[in-house]
Each structure stands twice: as C-alpha cells, then as structure tokens.
Design a protein around this motif. Sequence first.
Motif, PDB file in Angstrom:
ATOM      1  N   ASP A 116       0.821  -1.213   0.000  1.00  0.00           N
ATOM      2  CA  ASP A 116       0.000   0.000   0.000  1.00  0.00           C
ATOM      3  C   ASP A 116       0.855   1.264   0.000  1.00  0.00           C
ATOM      4  N   ARG A 117       1.929   1.261   0.773  1.00  0.00           N
ATOM      5  CA  ARG A 117       2.832   2.423   0.793  1.00  0.00           C
ATOM      6  C   ARG A 117       3.447   2.638  -0.585  1.00  0.00           C
ATOM      7  N   SER A 118       3.891   1.567  -1.218  1.00  0.00           N
ATOM      8  CA  SER A 118       4.499   1.673  -2.544  1.00  0.00           C
ATOM      9  C   SER A 118       3.472   2.070  -3.602  1.00  0.00           C
ATOM     10  N   LYS A 119       2.286   1.521  -3.508  1.00  0.00           N
ATOM     11  CA  LYS A 119       1.215   1.893  -4.440  1.00  0.00           C
ATOM     12  C   LYS A 119       0.957   3.396  -4.360  1.00  0.00           C
ATOM     13  N   HIS A 120       0.861   3.914  -3.149  1.00  0.00           N
ATOM     14  CA  HIS A 120       0.655   5.358  -2.963  1.00  0.00           C
ATOM     15  C   HIS A 120       1.817   6.159  -3.559  1.00  0.00           C
ATOM     16  N   PHE A 121       3.039   5.707  -3.335  1.00  0.00           N
ATOM     17  CA  PHE A 121       4.211   6.403  -3.866  1.00  0.00           C
ATOM     18  C   PHE A 121       4.141   6.497  -5.389  1.00  0.00           C
ATOM     19  N   TYR A 122       3.900   5.374  -6.053  1.00  0.00           N
ATOM     20  CA  TYR A 122       3.879   5.379  -7.515  1.00  0.00           C
ATOM     21  C   TYR A 122       2.682   6.153  -8.063  1.00  0.00           C
ATOM     22  N   GLU A 123       1.572   6.153  -7.357  1.00  0.00           N
ATOM     23  CA  GLU A 123       0.439   6.984  -7.778  1.00  0.00           C
ATOM     24  C   GLU A 123       0.771   8.467  -7.617  1.00  0.00           C
ATOM     25  N   THR A 124       1.579   8.804  -6.596  1.00  0.00           N
ATOM     26  CA  THR A 124       2.028  10.187  -6.417  1.00  0.00           C
ATOM     27  C   THR A 124       2.875  10.649  -7.594  1.00  0.00           C
ATOM     28  N   LEU A 125       3.584   9.709  -8.234  1.00  0.00           N
ATOM     29  CA  LEU A 125       4.356  10.030  -9.436  1.00  0.00           C
ATOM     30  C   LEU A 125       3.442  10.312 -10.629  1.00  0.00           C
ATOM     31  N   GLY A 126       2.156  10.051 -10.473  1.00  0.00           N
ATOM     32  CA  GLY A 126       1.205  10.251 -11.559  1.00  0.00           C
ATOM     33  C   GLY A 126       0.986   9.011 -12.397  1.00  0.00           C
ATOM     34  N   TRP A 127       1.421   7.859 -11.876  1.00  0.00           N
ATOM     35  CA  TRP A 127       1.285   6.621 -12.639  1.00  0.00           C
ATOM     36  C   TRP A 127      -0.143   6.090 -12.537  1.00  0.00           C
ATOM     37  N   ARG A 128      -0.619   5.502 -13.626  1.00  0.00           N
ATOM     38  CA  ARG A 128      -1.968   4.952 -13.706  1.00  0.00           C
ATOM     39  C   ARG A 128      -2.030   3.603 -12.997  1.00  0.00           C
ATOM     40  N   LEU A 129      -3.050   3.434 -12.171  1.00  0.00           N
ATOM     41  CA  LEU A 129      -3.302   2.142 -11.538  1.00  0.00           C
ATOM     42  C   LEU A 129      -4.077   1.287 -12.533  1.00  0.00           C
ATOM     43  N   ASP A 130      -3.477   0.184 -12.978  1.00  0.00           N
ATOM     44  CA  ASP A 130      -4.108  -0.701 -13.954  1.00  0.00           C
ATOM     45  C   ASP A 130      -4.852  -1.860 -13.299  1.00  0.00           C
ATOM     46  N   ALA A 131      -4.331  -2.343 -12.198  1.00  0.00           N
ATOM     47  CA  ALA A 131      -4.940  -3.506 -11.550  1.00  0.00           C
ATOM     48  C   ALA A 131      -4.512  -3.571 -10.094  1.00  0.00           C
ATOM     49  N   ASP A 132      -5.376  -4.108  -9.272  1.00  0.00           N
ATOM     50  CA  ASP A 132      -5.069  -4.403  -7.875  1.00  0.00           C
ATOM     51  C   ASP A 132      -5.878  -5.640  -7.510  1.00  0.00           C
ATOM     52  N   PHE A 133      -5.247  -6.803  -7.654  1.00  0.00           N
ATOM     53  CA  PHE A 133      -5.914  -8.079  -7.420  1.00  0.00           C
ATOM     54  C   PHE A 133      -5.388  -8.713  -6.145  1.00  0.00           C
ATOM     55  N   VAL A 134      -6.300  -9.150  -5.301  1.00  0.00           N
ATOM     56  CA  VAL A 134      -5.956  -9.870  -4.081  1.00  0.00           C
ATOM     57  C   VAL A 134      -6.707 -11.196  -4.117  1.00  0.00           C
ATOM     58  N   THR A 135      -5.967 -12.300  -4.018  1.00  0.00           N
ATOM     59  CA  THR A 135      -6.651 -13.600  -3.959  1.00  0.00           C
ATOM     60  C   THR A 135      -6.709 -14.130  -2.531  1.00  0.00           C
ATOM     61  N   ASP A 136      -5.694 -13.799  -1.740  1.00  0.00           N
ATOM     62  CA  ASP A 136      -5.677 -14.142  -0.320  1.00  0.00           C
ATOM     63  C   ASP A 136      -4.595 -13.297   0.353  1.00  0.00           C
ATOM     64  N   LYS A 137      -4.383 -13.485   1.637  1.00  0.00           N
ATOM     65  CA  LYS A 137      -3.439 -12.635   2.370  1.00  0.00           C
ATOM     66  C   LYS A 137      -1.991 -12.782   1.890  1.00  0.00           C
ATOM     67  N   ASP A 138      -1.694 -13.857   1.166  1.00  0.00           N
ATOM     68  CA  ASP A 138      -0.329 -14.113   0.709  1.00  0.00           C
ATOM     69  C   ASP A 138      -0.097 -13.821  -0.764  1.00  0.00           C
ATOM     70  N   PHE A 139      -1.136 -13.317  -1.463  1.00  0.00           N
ATOM     71  CA  PHE A 139      -0.957 -13.052  -2.889  1.00  0.00           C
ATOM     72  C   PHE A 139      -1.749 -11.817  -3.316  1.00  0.00           C
ATOM     73  N   ARG A 140      -0.997 -10.807  -3.765  1.00  0.00           N
ATOM     74  CA  ARG A 140      -1.598  -9.566  -4.262  1.00  0.00           C
ATOM     75  C   ARG A 140      -0.751  -9.068  -5.422  1.00  0.00           C
ATOM     76  N   VAL A 141      -1.405  -8.626  -6.468  1.00  0.00           N
ATOM     77  CA  VAL A 141      -0.739  -8.097  -7.648  1.00  0.00           C
ATOM     78  C   VAL A 141      -1.279  -6.701  -7.927  1.00  0.00           C
ATOM     79  N   VAL A 142      -0.370  -5.709  -7.929  1.00  0.00           N
ATOM     80  CA  VAL A 142      -0.733  -4.332  -8.241  1.00  0.00           C
ATOM     81  C   VAL A 142       0.093  -3.918  -9.452  1.00  0.00           C
TER      82      VAL A 142
END
Length: 155
Positions: free
Chosen positions: A24-50
């Motif tokens: 989440d911290r990194s996602k916020h950082f890259y969005e602050t750069l103006g980068w487009r969020l294409d996907a944020d998939f969570v299948t369980d607590k051990d697997f997330r793809v942003v």
Amino acid sequence: MSNINVDSKNMKLEVLVIPVSDVDRSKHFYETLGWRLDADFVTDKDFRVVQLTPSGSECSIIIGTGITSAVPGSVQGLHLIVYDIEATRAELVSSGIDVGEVFHDVGGIFHRAGTEGRATGPDPERRDYASFASFSDPDGNGWLLQEVKTRAPGR
C-alpha cells in the motif's frame, strides 16, 4: 542448437516486477508520481498483484505480495525517459518526491553505478541521453530520469 521459430522483432518489454515491503505504501508512492493504476488483485493474504504504468509508457511495473523472491529495494538503475529533465524534476519535487539534483557523467557517455563520476547539472551540450536525476521508492529501489528530446534512430 535448433532455430526457434519466433519473430524476435515482436518481443516487447511489458512488465517489470519491483520488490517492495509494503504494497500500500508503494502503491501510494507510484500513484504520487502520476502513474496509472491498472490492476489491484488480491486472492488471499499471501498473494496480491498491483500493476501501475508511468504516463506515456507501454511498460508497466508490478508490485505485490507473493510475486517475487527478490529483496525489497534491490532493483537499481531503472530509467524513465523524460523530455525536460529539469521541469520533470521540479514537478516531482513539488509533489513531495525526493529527487536528487540533475547530473551528467564526467566521461559524457552514460552514468556509472553509484555516484562516482557525476558532475553537477545537465550535460553542458544538452545532448540526448546524457542528463540524469535519481530518486528511490520507499524501499530504496533506484530510478533514474534520463532526458531525451530526440530519440536515436531505430528507437
């Protein structure tokens, strides 16, 4: 070795996996750069793809959980090509990103690893591919802005 029946001219770099410790911290950082969020998939607590994409880029990054064994902060030398390095740096700094001063390599070819051989300011002749500024994400993955106004033939 047999010939591979693949048209290598159609290979395109699509995604770079960037190891991070706090998604989440990194996602916020890259969005602050103006980068487009294409996907944020969570299948369980051990697997997330942003997946995020820099403005104007055809190549994206993926951060997440359970996607790489690389150590967070271990990726260095990632280049972002910009038209005006001083304006881009100023814009990022005004958004709260800690971007180093613009520099060029004393040899005039390409920057070296680390900070050795850096001369302050843009390339004196403002040659394409010769002026840089660096910043890191919250984990220390290292990025470089590189100024290119006219791309080299074939690029």
